[in-house]
Design an enzyme around this catalytic site. Structure first.
Site, mmCIF file in Angstrom:
data_model
loop_
_atom_site.group_PDB
_atom_site.id
_atom_site.type_symbol
_atom_site.label_atom_id
_atom_site.label_comp_id
_atom_site.label_asym_id
_atom_site.label_seq_id
_atom_site.Cartn_x
_atom_site.Cartn_y
_atom_site.Cartn_z
ATOM 1 N N ASP A 271 1.100 -1.626 0.090
ATOM 2 C CA ASP A 271 -0.373 -0.008 -0.175
ATOM 3 C C ASP A 271 0.782 1.137 -0.552
ATOM 4 O OD1 ASP A 271 -2.296 1.587 0.494
ATOM 5 O OD2 ASP A 271 -1.860 1.690 2.569
ATOM 6 N N LYS A 278 1.499 7.676 0.788
ATOM 7 C CA LYS A 278 2.188 7.834 2.098
ATOM 8 C C LYS A 278 2.914 8.449 3.016
ATOM 9 C CE LYS A 278 -0.201 3.646 3.482
ATOM 10 N NZ LYS A 278 -1.177 3.988 4.488
ATOM 11 N N ARG A 352 -10.565 -0.291 2.522
ATOM 12 C CA ARG A 352 -12.274 0.005 2.026
ATOM 13 C C ARG A 352 -13.110 -0.370 1.372
ATOM 14 N NH1 ARG A 352 -12.638 5.139 4.638
ATOM 15 N NH2 ARG A 352 -10.446 4.304 5.610
HETATM 16 N N1 BES Z 1 -3.313 0.103 5.555
HETATM 17 C C1 BES Z 1 -3.389 1.229 5.697
HETATM 18 C C2 BES Z 1 -3.893 1.622 7.376
HETATM 19 C C3 BES Z 1 -2.367 0.628 8.667
HETATM 20 C C4 BES Z 1 -1.509 1.871 9.115
HETATM 21 C C5 BES Z 1 -2.329 -0.487 8.807
HETATM 22 C C6 BES Z 1 -0.724 1.246 9.700
HETATM 23 C C7 BES Z 1 -0.830 -0.463 8.830
HETATM 24 C C8 BES Z 1 -0.925 -0.053 10.181
HETATM 25 C C9 BES Z 1 -5.109 2.172 5.429
HETATM 26 O O1 BES Z 1 -4.718 1.730 3.572
HETATM 27 C C10 BES Z 1 -4.690 3.772 5.501
HETATM 28 O O2 BES Z 1 -3.959 3.317 4.685
HETATM 29 N N2 BES Z 1 -5.199 3.448 6.439
HETATM 30 C C11 BES Z 1 -5.862 5.104 6.417
HETATM 31 C C12 BES Z 1 -7.040 5.739 6.213
HETATM 32 C C13 BES Z 1 -7.491 7.146 6.083
HETATM 33 C C14 BES Z 1 -6.554 8.106 4.191
HETATM 34 C C15 BES Z 1 -8.185 7.335 5.273
HETATM 35 C C16 BES Z 1 -5.838 5.496 8.227
HETATM 36 O O3 BES Z 1 -6.437 5.074 8.811
HETATM 37 O O4 BES Z 1 -4.460 6.402 8.062
HETATM 38 ZN ZN ZN Z 2 -4.195 -0.244 3.216
HETATM 39 ZN ZN ZN Z 3 -4.198 2.336 2.051
#
Ligand code: BES
Ligand code: ZN
Ligand code: ZN
Length: 502
Positions: A271, A278, A352
């Site tokens: 991701d 990120k 999601r």
């Molecule tokens: N894969 C990430 C979530 C994640 C964060 C997994 C840390 C493992 C460790 C997910 O896809 C994500 O990026 N979520 C974001 C959502 C936001 C951008 C609405 C998050 O939770 O920051």
């Molecule tokens: Zn993710």
């Molecule tokens: Zn993500």
């Protein structure tokens, strides 16, 4: 690996002998009294002086100086009998086996009956023993060049039980081992980097699992995914050169394909966040974003071994989330398989999206109960920390069943609320039915709420394992890295599942 014997002969030669020690006045009775006699009562003296401790999880090593066949004895402290739970016993075994492994023994014996309490019988102890053995000695091989020195591995365990039937003990050892091995397989999948575990690799793994356990398997390729109109899943894959795979495994343990449990796992092999990219610190570790898929595959392995009388369909949407001229972008509007349209506000909220189509597809395969599992949000870490899986549901009694299984497996989870107010936030878009990122307040909750829109009226539980899928600290039952969290909970949930009256 495990050899069960009903006669406990102290003269038999072993590299080590393991004895459990409860904190009670009478430390050595029955066969252990004989053992103490061999040592002229000196073991009792060592307990009195504190050199051998009955404190929970303390490990005391004593050389036998030729007084018995085993070279050394490992005493495992079990604490007070009334306080010893199945979980604590597993942790104690885990600590023991880490120690035995570090001592480079190739075989050892264990006197199972010394681990029995009023609440835990020999079969519980056998399950705890083999599960803990697999979990605590797990090691991810990695990719370092190997040295030429042959590695010594603990490979043979003789289990002595005078109080329980050898065949029954053997069955419990096999079941515990299946739970451990399934979890370890999940760990390995999570530990493999994204370049070496693509969606295609994950699909191949699932096919191999299916042939091993005679599951029905279906791997949808990109063309089939397009035909089915899985626009949410496809959007996430759009920026990638790696083709997406929708992986489906079916296990039928009942005569009829009814009361089907759908297990849906997020399988993002890496991701990047996409255009909502990120940070350079936040992106490291995102190979673990298929932890949900891994837990589902690990649970399917346990199910394949234990063959419960249940029906299960596992659905795993797998792709990476990349950036390119083709990638999806914020503001894009996409159409999911369900027909619901989605305004993309954040390409990093991709889990999601893939789960939306996977949940819909699980229902197409007859799932009447749904559990989805995903490394979904950083928000769940803010809410619950690194040791507790976040849960949400639209159906309290289904949730109860998952919770029970998690307690039995010794995996902590805690429920987050799903109120109309947060559902409203997910439904708030000027151009589409839903939006995928309504703002940072209650991240974990709105992410769950989004998936709930696709579960619709089907009883559903959502598990967010973003905080629990990996650990940066070694623990009694595992090393640093992937934990394989919820693999055992899912398998136990399936095994114990009772259909809910509609
Ligand atoms: N894969 C990430 C979530 C994640 C964060 C997994 C840390 C493992 C460790 C997910 O896809 C994500 O990026 N979520 C974001 C959502 C936001 C951008 C609405 C998050 O939770 O920051
Ligand atoms: Zn993710
Ligand atoms: Zn993500």
């Amino acid at each position: 690996m495990f050899h069960v014997k009903s006669e406990f002969d102290l003269a038999t030669i072993h590299e080590g002998l393991v004895i459990g020690l409860l904190d009670k006045p009478e430390k050595f009775s029955g066969s252990l009294a004989k053992l103490d006699t061999q040592f002229n009562g000196q073991l009792t003296e060592l307990v009195k002086s504190g050199d051998i401790s009955a404190k929970l999880k303390s490990i005391s090593k004593v050389h036998s100086f030729g007084k018995i066949g085993s070279k050394r004895i490992w005493f495992v402290g079990l604490g007070k009998e009334k306080d010893l739970t199945f979980d604590k016993l597993k942790e104690a075994f885990g600590k023991l086996f880490k120690d035995v492994k570090a001592s480079k023994l190739e075989e050892t014996a264990i006197y199972l009956d010394s681990f029995i309490t009023e609440k835990l019988d020999g079969l519980d102890a056998a399950h705890a023993l083999s599960e803990a053995f697999a979990l605590s000695t797990y090691q991810f091989e990695g990719y370092k060049q190997k040295s030429n020195e042959p590695e010594r591995k603990l490979e043979n365990l003789t289990v002595y039980s005078e109080a329980f039937v050898a065949e029954d003990v053997q069955v419990s050892l096999t079941v515990g081992d299946a739970f451990g091995q399934g979890t370890n397989s999940a760990r390995t999948l999570v530990n493999i980097p994204g370049n070496l575990l693509t969606a295609t690799d994950m699909a191949n793994y699932a096919v191999e699992l299916a042939s091993r356990y005679e599951f029905e398997v279906e791997i949808l390729d990109k063309t089939e995914i397009e035909k089915l109109g899985m626009g949410a899943f496809l959007a996430v894959n759009q920026g990638s050169t790696e083709p997406p795979k929708m992986i489906v495994l079916k296990y039928q343990g009942r005569d009829e394909w009814t009361d089907v449990i759908g297990l849906v796992g997020k399988g993002i092999t890496f991701d990047t966040g996409g255009y909502s990219i990120k940070t350079k610190a936040g992106i490291v570790g995102m190979k673990t974003d298929m932890g949900g898929a891994a837990a589902v595959l690990g649970a399917m392995e346990i199910i394949g071994e234990t063959r419960p009388e249940q029906n299960v369909v596992a659905v795993i949407p797998s792709t990476d989330n990349m950036i390119s001229g083709n990638a999806f972008k914020p503001d894009d509007v996409i159409t999911s398989m369900s027909g619901k349209t989605i305004e993309v506000l954040n390409t990093d909220a991709e889990g999601r999206l893939v789960l939306a189509d996977a949940v819909t597809y699980a229902k197409h395969h007859g799932a009447e109960y749904l559990v989805d599992i995903a490394t979904l949000t950083g928000g769940v870490i803010t809410a619950l920390g690194l040791h507790t899986t976040g849960a949400m549901t639209n159906h309290e009694s289904l949730y109860e069943q998952v919770l029970e299984a998690s307690m039995e497996a010794g995996e902590q989870m805690w429920q987050l609320p799903l109120f109309e107010s947060e559902k409203e936030r997910v439904r708030n878009s000027k151009v589409a039915d839903l939006n995928n990122s309504p703002g940072s307040e209650g991240h974990a909750i709105v992410a769950g709420a989004f998936i709930g829109e696709f579960a619709e009226g089907t009883p559903w539980v959502h598990l967010d394992i973003a905080g629990t899928a990996t650990t940066s600290k070694a623990y009694d039952l595992g090393p640093v890295g992937a934990t394989g969290v919820m693999t055992r909970t899912l398998a136990l949930f399936v095994e114990r599942f009772e259909p809910i009256e509609k």
